[in-house]
Motif scaffolding. Structure first.
Motif, PDB file in Angstrom:
ATOM      1  N   ASP A  21       0.832  -1.209   0.000  1.00  0.00           N
ATOM      2  CA  ASP A  21       0.000   0.000   0.000  1.00  0.00           C
ATOM      3  C   ASP A  21       0.866   1.259   0.000  1.00  0.00           C
ATOM      4  O   ASP A  21       0.535   2.253  -0.662  1.00  0.00           O
TER       5      ASP A  21
ATOM      6  N   LEU B 107      -5.426   1.709  -4.587  1.00  0.00           N
ATOM      7  CA  LEU B 107      -5.371   0.869  -3.384  1.00  0.00           C
ATOM      8  C   LEU B 107      -6.332  -0.313  -3.505  1.00  0.00           C
ATOM      9  O   LEU B 107      -6.023  -1.427  -3.054  1.00  0.00           O
ATOM     10  N   LEU B 108      -7.483  -0.102  -4.104  1.00  0.00           N
ATOM     11  CA  LEU B 108      -8.431  -1.195  -4.324  1.00  0.00           C
ATOM     12  C   LEU B 108      -7.867  -2.194  -5.332  1.00  0.00           C
ATOM     13  O   LEU B 108      -8.007  -3.414  -5.157  1.00  0.00           O
TER      14      LEU B 108
ATOM     15  N   ARG C 223      -5.705  -4.718  -3.951  1.00  0.00           N
ATOM     16  CA  ARG C 223      -6.421  -5.846  -3.338  1.00  0.00           C
ATOM     17  C   ARG C 223      -7.021  -6.755  -4.407  1.00  0.00           C
ATOM     18  O   ARG C 223      -7.856  -7.602  -4.118  1.00  0.00           O
TER      19      ARG C 223
ATOM     20  N   THR D 194     -15.316  -3.658  -7.081  1.00  0.00           N
ATOM     21  CA  THR D 194     -15.389  -2.493  -6.192  1.00  0.00           C
ATOM     22  C   THR D 194     -16.824  -2.019  -6.037  1.00  0.00           C
ATOM     23  O   THR D 194     -17.276  -1.704  -4.926  1.00  0.00           O
TER      24      THR D 194
ATOM     25  N   LEU E 246     -11.370  -1.246   2.078  1.00  0.00           N
ATOM     26  CA  LEU E 246      -9.913  -1.183   2.187  1.00  0.00           C
ATOM     27  C   LEU E 246      -9.411  -1.550   3.578  1.00  0.00           C
ATOM     28  O   LEU E 246      -8.260  -1.948   3.739  1.00  0.00           O
TER      29      LEU E 246
ATOM     30  N   TRP F  91      -8.149  -8.872   1.715  1.00  0.00           N
ATOM     31  CA  TRP F  91      -6.699  -8.675   1.698  1.00  0.00           C
ATOM     32  C   TRP F  91      -5.973 -10.016   1.597  1.00  0.00           C
ATOM     33  O   TRP F  91      -5.056 -10.176   0.782  1.00  0.00           O
TER      34      TRP F  91
END
Length: 266
Positions: free
Chosen positions: A63, A141-142, A145, A152, A192, A226
């Motif tokens: 991240d 950031l998504l 993952r 999303t 997140l 995650w």
């Protein structure tokens, strides 16, 4: 369009959230003082420094690479880019199956990390190229993952209590053509599993929790998402099959509209 602050400023804000000053960061990360000072002043951090800073800040190392604008190293990237669709398909189960999130989370944690699939690592698709904006950072950031626009949108609605948006509208957030509102940031933050204070420090947007209907299992589900990034597509299909079985086993706990109509167990 609002632009992101420089990485050095984001880093200082993250430190302030934790009650750290520059001297304490130097002490805990143990880099040469001149190196970290130069980053605060605008220099690009080295990969080694990013790894140390992530440990000090309690953030995922990958991240922090994303936040700094650098490419995530292969060893820290999602294990199988083709698994994006499978992670997205789990959204329904994590949202609507009662008491399923803890079981599925433990199943994901129990699966071994397999060698990276023997196929070329696909570069990010062109539509995942974004400007330097708060919405773009959240989307990156998504993607870290292993979530695409469609996944999303599903998780924003199911876990984040956000509006039901199309995949293309999620893309507009990344491109800065749809505002990253406080409500949207709060909903995406639930996926997140990054604190509101950190999201505010990174984006300059204060996530609003007023009236937010965050899923009660959102924290555990975000942990599952995650951990799922280290699984192959075949392993995630095992998780999906188990979720399907739970849907049958607990059919009496579901309303009629949520019961599976396939006629049998997988």
């Amino acid at each position: 369009m609002q632009e992101l602050p420089a990485f050095g400023e984001q880093l200082m804000r993250l430190a302030e959230v934790r009650g750290l000053d520059r001297e304490m960061m130097v002490c805990q990360a143990s880099p040469p003082e001149a190196e970290i000072t130069s980053v605060f002043d605008g220099a690009e951090p080295s990969p080694a420094l990013l790894r140390k800073l992530a440990s000090v800040l309690g953030l995922h190392r990958s991240d922090l690479f994303v936040v700094s604008g650098q490419q995530v190293p292969d060893e820290l990237a999602p294990q199988d880019a083709t698994a994006r669709g499978e992670i997205g398909w789990l959204a329904w189960s994590l949202t609507f199956l009662p008491h399923a999130v803890p079981e599925l989370r433990e199943l994901v944690r129990s699966l071994p990390r397999l060698p990276r699939p023997d196929r070329p690592v696909a570069p990010p698709p062109p539509h995942h190229s974004y400007p330097n904006s708060p919405g773009a950072l959240v989307l990156r950031l998504l993607h870290n993952r292993n979530l695409d626009w469609t996944a999303t949108a599903k998780y924003l609605y199911g876990l984040g209590g956000g509006p039901m948006l199309s995949a293309s509208t999620i893309g507009l957030i990344g491109r800065g053509r749809k505002a990253l509102t406080p409500d949207l940031l709060a909903g995406l933050g639930a996926v997140l599993d990054i604190s509101s204070a950190d999201l505010n420090a990174l984006t300059g947007v204060d996530p609003s929790t007023d009236g937010a209907k965050i899923h009660p299992d959102a924290d555990e589900a975000a942990e599952l998402i995650w951990n799922a990034r280290r699984l192959t597509v075949e392993q995630l299909r095992l998780v999906r099959d188990r979720a399907h079985a739970i849907r049958h086993e607990r059919a009496e706990e579901l309303n009629s509209g949520h019961r599976c109509s396939c006629g049998g167990r997988p």
